[in-house]
Design a protein around this motif. Structure first.
Motif, PDB file in Angstrom:
ATOM      1  N   VAL A 224       0.848  -1.205   0.000  1.00  0.00           N
ATOM      2  CA  VAL A 224       0.000   0.000   0.000  1.00  0.00           C
ATOM      3  C   VAL A 224       0.880   1.250   0.000  1.00  0.00           C
ATOM      4  O   VAL A 224       0.667   2.186  -0.781  1.00  0.00           O
ATOM      5  N   LEU A 225       1.886   1.262   0.880  1.00  0.00           N
ATOM      6  CA  LEU A 225       2.767   2.420   0.985  1.00  0.00           C
ATOM      7  C   LEU A 225       3.508   2.673  -0.324  1.00  0.00           C
ATOM      8  O   LEU A 225       3.577   3.814  -0.815  1.00  0.00           O
ATOM      9  N   ALA A 226       4.065   1.610  -0.895  1.00  0.00           N
ATOM     10  CA  ALA A 226       4.812   1.766  -2.149  1.00  0.00           C
ATOM     11  C   ALA A 226       3.924   2.298  -3.260  1.00  0.00           C
ATOM     12  O   ALA A 226       4.332   3.159  -4.061  1.00  0.00           O
ATOM     13  N   SER A 227       2.678   1.828  -3.311  1.00  0.00           N
ATOM     14  CA  SER A 227       1.746   2.277  -4.368  1.00  0.00           C
ATOM     15  C   SER A 227       1.380   3.741  -4.189  1.00  0.00           C
ATOM     16  O   SER A 227       1.329   4.510  -5.155  1.00  0.00           O
ATOM     17  N   PHE A 228       1.139   4.155  -2.930  1.00  0.00           N
ATOM     18  CA  PHE A 228       0.771   5.556  -2.680  1.00  0.00           C
ATOM     19  C   PHE A 228       1.919   6.500  -3.044  1.00  0.00           C
ATOM     20  O   PHE A 228       1.700   7.615  -3.499  1.00  0.00           O
TER      21      PHE A 228
END
Length: 1141
Positions: free
Chosen positions: A1091-1095
């Protein structure tokens, strides 16, 4: 001023009186106004208010809450935005001063608020003060203001004047402020007295609550005057005369009748006082009237005493009321159920005894207390009585003479509860009560004898229930037992220590709100010297609950209040010394120990016990008198002191040398005296001379004046303690929060206000559950989910529109770690701090957690159970697995080592230290998120972005991220479920493969694409219609609308979809039918790292979560929220508010 004033009246005297009133109350004020129009308007408003007040008080009403009053209550709720739970007590016309300008209006006094409203000269004034915020309440008259009432809070002062009945208003304000202070002190919220008797005659415009408060005030005065218990309620009082056989005269006074007593107090103070318990009454009869003795009433008691009252106005009604109460009084002492002394023969001795019931007379075999104990029959002094040395012979003779004086007094005035109490009684007490009678008379004068008589067996049962229980109070008691008069031989052995332990433990069990406080051990040990255990227990009850109110609670509030009263008395009586002592800071240091132990800890025992004699007869005024006398006697030396230590030494040496030259007991070494004695000890001071000097110089002190001073000091002390609590809380959490000290203090005030509001406006849990004064300050105030939602919607930086309540409920569940449905201030700040001061990772982590159990409840996500099973079975973090394994092993050996662990304090300390270690949570510890939870998170994000200026860019960003994450979840599922697949397929290639599909808008994407569409369409359902539809230009730019609105009605867990919803991009109706009953894929999941990498790939999302927010503006908005709600918009309402009254 041009024009004239016409007056009219039935007589010249009446006109003159009215004109003088106008001159006093109006003419001074009129000089403030600049023009005649303002003067005319003000005078008219004032006269209208007077007429309304006259009408209000002049028309008898049959109804208990008359129409006018109910109308005023409705008006108050409308004007100030109060709920129905807020009850109006009374309302008055008055002026509120702003500077030198008065604003004529109405003051509304409700149970929890003081409200003022004015609409004059086109200006509206609306003012609301919570009683819990009041720090000072004064009635005064100055040159600037006419006779006025000043209401002070921490921030401002308000002046109200021109009351027609200012004394009544001020007394009512005092009562309401007192109720508020009691609420702050121990969370006792106000509850109306439902059993208040109906008025026997038509009432003026008086509300039921006003009657209730008036009755409470009378009850308090009545109970204080005759030292009666808190449940005693005055039924009525009447003027009468009492025949006093010892003086051969009729004494004028008042008779008081309550549910358990008939009392009499002479009009002339100290002439005669009488208490007749109804349980002692045998005959009540009306004697024949005569010119000498009109309307006489004779009352006879069990101990053969007869009391003759006369000049009773309504004798028949009075006799009927007494008869009614007598019928309710059982022949035997009422109270707790008693059983036979001998155990039932049918009970097998081998069976364990049943738990004792409160008031049980019979005790089990392994009892802690028995009526056969030596301390149950005698005081410790009698048990350990030593032979009196020959040189004390003259003192023994004097002691015998004192005993004889009291025996003569008993013969003339009666003995026991029904004794006539006169100035002769006081004289004998001041000369010192003989040791043989001390316990009996202490119990009589304190009112403890009545409680002991009506609660037989209570103490014994209490001991059995309390002993053996391990609590914080019992630990403190054990610690202090051997510090209680260690110099006295009665407490140098186990018998005295055991008796002291039982009394203190029983009281701590009876009254957990007090429990045990230091200094109680010293006072109780003295009581045990002269009384049996049971008597000492009831004397302790009288001290803690009536004679020294709030002295021994966790914050010794009562002693601090009396310390303030003592400072005020010193300023009035010894002004020069007061100024000097204030500079040195001595008064506050010395007085606390003097009051808490009644001088027992600072004066030789034989001397201090004489002050205790006077205290039980006269009350606290004696302690104040003696304290002032001590200062007065040392005034010259104290005035020459240069520092606090020197002053303390002077006072300490003086008190050490206050001696009782008449005592027959062998001298007891006084530890404090050993420490302070110098080479040249100061001269001895006779304690009788000190008491005599205190009465001569300061005997004019009155109990009612002290009570008035106590009220003023109570406001200061409790508000000061609240400020201390606030500072302590802020200090405790400031290192763990990025908020400033000022912000934390303001947040604490808002948080506490919500807690207090819940106490009087209702909530899901009781006030007692929310407030425990024994807890650390940080955990004392707590709020429930509803109140948290109100604060969250005002203070949180994440605004989610209609979704705000849902998000706040999830955050509440996340913060409520102990699952008691309440959170404390630290937990509250932790939640806010993450949103305001965390970096992007922290904020996303919080958002991620809000969509996992326990924050996400099953009602919000249908597959939460499946998700939980999925996480616990497959993806349990290593730490949790270890924890469960540890729990299992701990459970295995619980039974084997239970006894050992109870004693292993080191084990508990280690466990406590381990629990207190801050747990550092890494992003790898977070559980995986399933598909349903991910969809909920997308919906939340869409609602969060709907009110942002960069709305479209954020929508575009979240659509891209959602698509990417859904595809990642699909790829991850293939890795998890198909082991035969080639392991060289990497996540990066899956991401690359996703890109062209995202650009393809044919609507025939794979399952990942349809899931993206579903998530986005669901999220869009709660956005405004304009946003959902969008423009053509937006449709081109926003992939969430153009490419991914492929939605299946059956797959959406949302009731907002209508039957005619247009489903874009579906190949045929068969697709809809095929997916109508589908559910989210339980095997699909993603991690927080993903999730963090995508955001981080979307600049708009990074900017949104990195943006700093200012909480100060939110705090200001939260403060003004209730003020905004109270405002009204139409002038017609304002006019109506004045005219209807």
């Amino acid at each position: 001023m041009d024009g004239c004033v016409c007056v009219s009246g039935s007589s010249r005297k009446e006109i003159t009186e009215h004109w003088e009133w106008l001159e006093t109350n109006l003419l001074q004020t009129l000089s403030i106004f600049d023009n005649d129009d303002d003067i005319t308007t003000f005078v008219k408003g004032k006269i209208q208010g007077i007429i309304a007040e006259e009408n209000k008080s002049g028309k008898p009403q049959e109804d208990e809450d008359p129409g006018k009053f109910r109308e005023a209550e409705l008006k108050m709720r409308k004007l100030f935005g109060m709920p129905e739970e807020e009850k109006l007590v009374n309302y008055y016309p008055c002026s509120n001063w702003k500077g030198r300008v008065p604003r004529q209006g109405w003051i509304y006094l409700s149970v929890n608020h003081l409200c003022f409203y004015s609409f004059l000269l086109g200006k509206e004034v609306s003012l609301v003060v919570q009683w819990t915020d009041v720090t000072q309440l004064d009635k005064n008259a100055t040159l600037v203001f006419p006779e006025s009432i000043r209401v002070s809070t921490r921030d401002t002062e308000h002046f109200f004047s021109m009351f027609l009945n200012i004394n009544e208003t001020f007394k009512l304000m005092e009562q309401l402020a007192n109720i508020a202070m009691r609420q702050l002190l121990d969370n006792e919220s106000f509850s109306a007295d439902r059993s208040l008797p109906k008025p026997c005659k038509t009432l003026k415009n008086v509300s039921a609550l006003k009657r209730d408060l008036d009755a409470r005030a009378k009850n308090e005065r009545y109970r204080a005057l005759f030292r009666l218990t808190q449940d005693e309620r005055l039924d009525g009082h009447t003027d009468c005369t009492l025949w006093t056989p010892f003086a051969k005269m009729h004494v004028v006074g008042q008779m008081f009748v309550s549910n358990n007593y008939i009392c009499f107090a002479s009009r002339e103070e100290d002439l005669c006082q009488l208490i007749i318990p109804l349980r002692e009454v045998t005959i009540v009869e009306k004697a024949d009237s005569s010119s000498v003795l009109p309307s006489p009433l004779s009352i006879s008691t069990k101990n053969k005493m007869t009391f003759l009252f006369a000049n009773l106005k309504d004798r028949d009604f009075l006799v009927q009321r007494i008869s009614d109460f007598l019928q309710r009084t059982p022949d035997r002492p009422c109270g707790l159920i008693t059983q036979s002394e001998n155990p039932s023969p049918s009970t097998p001795p081998s069976l364990p005894p049943s738990p004792p019931v409160l008031g049980l007379g019979e005790m089990p075999q392994n009892q802690h207390y028995s009526p056969n104990l030596p301390t149950a029959k005698k005081g410790l002094l009698q048990i350990y009585q030593q032979d009196v040395p020959e040189e004390l012979g003259p003192k023994v003779t004097r002691e015998k003479m004192k005993e004889e004086s009291w025996n003569i007094h008993f013969f003339e005035f009666g003995r026991g509860v029904c004794m006539y109490r006169t100035s002769k009684s006081r004289e004998l007490v001041l000369n010192g009560i003989p040791e043989s009678l001390r316990g009996e008379l202490w119990l009589l004068f304190s009112g403890g004898q009545n409680e002991m008589a009506t609660h037989p067996g209570y103490y014994g049962s209490l001991v059995e229930q309390a002993m053996g229980k391990c609590t914080l109070a019992t630990e403190e008691i054990e610690r202090d037992l051997h510090r209680s008069m260690p110099e006295h031989h009665a407490f140098q052995n186990e018998m005295g220590i055991a008796a002291l332990r039982r009394v203190l433990t029983a009281y701590a069990y009876r009254n957990p709100s007090i429990g045990y406080c230091q200094a109680m051990n010293i006072v109780t040990s003295v009581l045990l010297l002269y009384c049996t255990e049971e008597e000492a227990f009831w004397l302790l009850v009288a001290l803690c609950e009536r004679m020294l109110p709030d002295y021994y609670n966790t914050r010794v509030v009562g002693a601090l209040v009396d310390q303030g009263v003592f400072e005020e008395l010193t300023r009035e009586c010894l002004p020069l010394l007061y100024e000097h002592m204030q500079d040195l800071g001595v008064i506050s240091t010395i007085s606390l120990s003097w009051f808490l132990t009644l001088f027992l800890s600072v004066m030789p025992f034989d001397s201090a016990v004489l002050l205790v004699d006077c205290f039980f007869y006269e009350g606290i005024k004696v302690i104040f008198q003696v304290a002032l006398a001590v200062l007065h006697a040392n005034m010259d030396q104290l005035l020459s002191c240069s520092d606090e230590g020197e002053a303390m030494t002077i006072l300490g040496r003086y008190l050490d040398n206050v001696v009782n030259k008449q005592t027959v007991s062998p001298p007891i070494p006084h530890l404090h005296a050993l420490l302070t004695s110098g080479n040249n000890p100061p001269p001895e001071i006779d304690v009788f001379e000190l008491i005599k000097a205190s009465y001569e110089k300061f005997g004019s002190l009155r109990a009612d004046v002290i009570e008035q001073m106590r009220f003023k000091q109570r406001l200061k002390v409790i508000q000061s303690l609240e400020d201390t609590a606030k500072r302590s809380v802020v200090r405790a959490i400031m290192t763990e929060s990025a908020f400033s000290i000022e912000e934390l203090e303001e947040l604490y005030v808002l948080f506490k206000a919500k807690h207090i509001m819940s106490c009087y406006w209702g909530a899901s849990s009781t006030a007692a559950e929310r407030h425990d004064p024994s807890l650390p300050y940080l955990e004392q105030y707590r709020i429930d989910s509803g109140q948290f939602t109100q604060l969250f919607s005002t203070l949180a930086p994440w605004s989610c529109g209609l979704h705000t309540n849902t998000l706040s409920s999830r955050l509440f569940r996340l913060l409520d770690q102990n699952k008691d449905s309440l959170i404390n201030f630290k937990e509250f700040v932790t939640g806010l701090s993450g949103m305001y001061h965390g970096d992007m990772t922290e904020k996303l982590k919080l958002l991620y957690k809000l969509h996992l159990p326990p924050a996400l409840c099953p009602e919000e996500a249908e597959s939460a159970l499946e998700a939980t099973q999925f996480f616990t079975d497959d993806d349990m973090p290593q730490g949790e697995g270890l924890k469960e394994a540890g729990d299992a092993s701990a459970a295995g050996d619980t039974d084997e080592r239970k006894e050992e662990k109870l004693k292993d304090y080191k084990y508990y300390l280690r466990m406590w230290a381990k629990e207190k270690e801050p747990k550092k949570e890494s992003i790898k510890d977070l559980p995986r998120m399933n598909q349903e939870q991910f969809i909920e998170m997308c919906k939340t994000l869409y609602n969060m972005f709907s009110e942002d200026p960069m709305e479209q860019e954020l929508y575009h960003g979240i659509a891209t991220v959602a698509s990417l994450l859904l595809r990642i979840g699909e790829v991850g599922k293939k890795f998890t479920n198909n082991g035969s697949q080639k392991t060289e397929v990497q996540l990066s290639s899956a991401v690359d493969a996703l890109q062209p599909e995202r650009e393809d808008s044919s609507g025939e994407g794979g399952s990942g694409q349809s899931l993206v569409s579903k998530a986005l369409a669901e999220a869009q359902l709660e956005t405004p219609p304009a946003t959902a539809a969008g423009s053509d230009e937006e449709a081109k730019d926003d992939t969430s609308v153009s490419s991914y609105s492929v939605v299946s009605a059956g797959s959406l867990q949302c009731e907002d979809i209508a039957d005619d919803t247009v489903l874009i991009g579906c190949a045929s109706g068969d697709v809809v039918d095929r997916r109508r009953g589908s559910v989210p894929d339980a095997d699909w999941s993603i991690t927080f790292e993903q999730v963090l990498a995508s955001f981080l790939t979307e600049t708009s999302l990074v900017d949104y979560f990195e943006k700093k927010h200012d909480i100060q503006s939110k705090i200001t908005a939260c403060k003004s929220l209730r003020a905004v709600e109270r405002q009204t918009s139409t002038s017609s309402d304002h006019d109506f508010s004045l005219n209807t009254h």
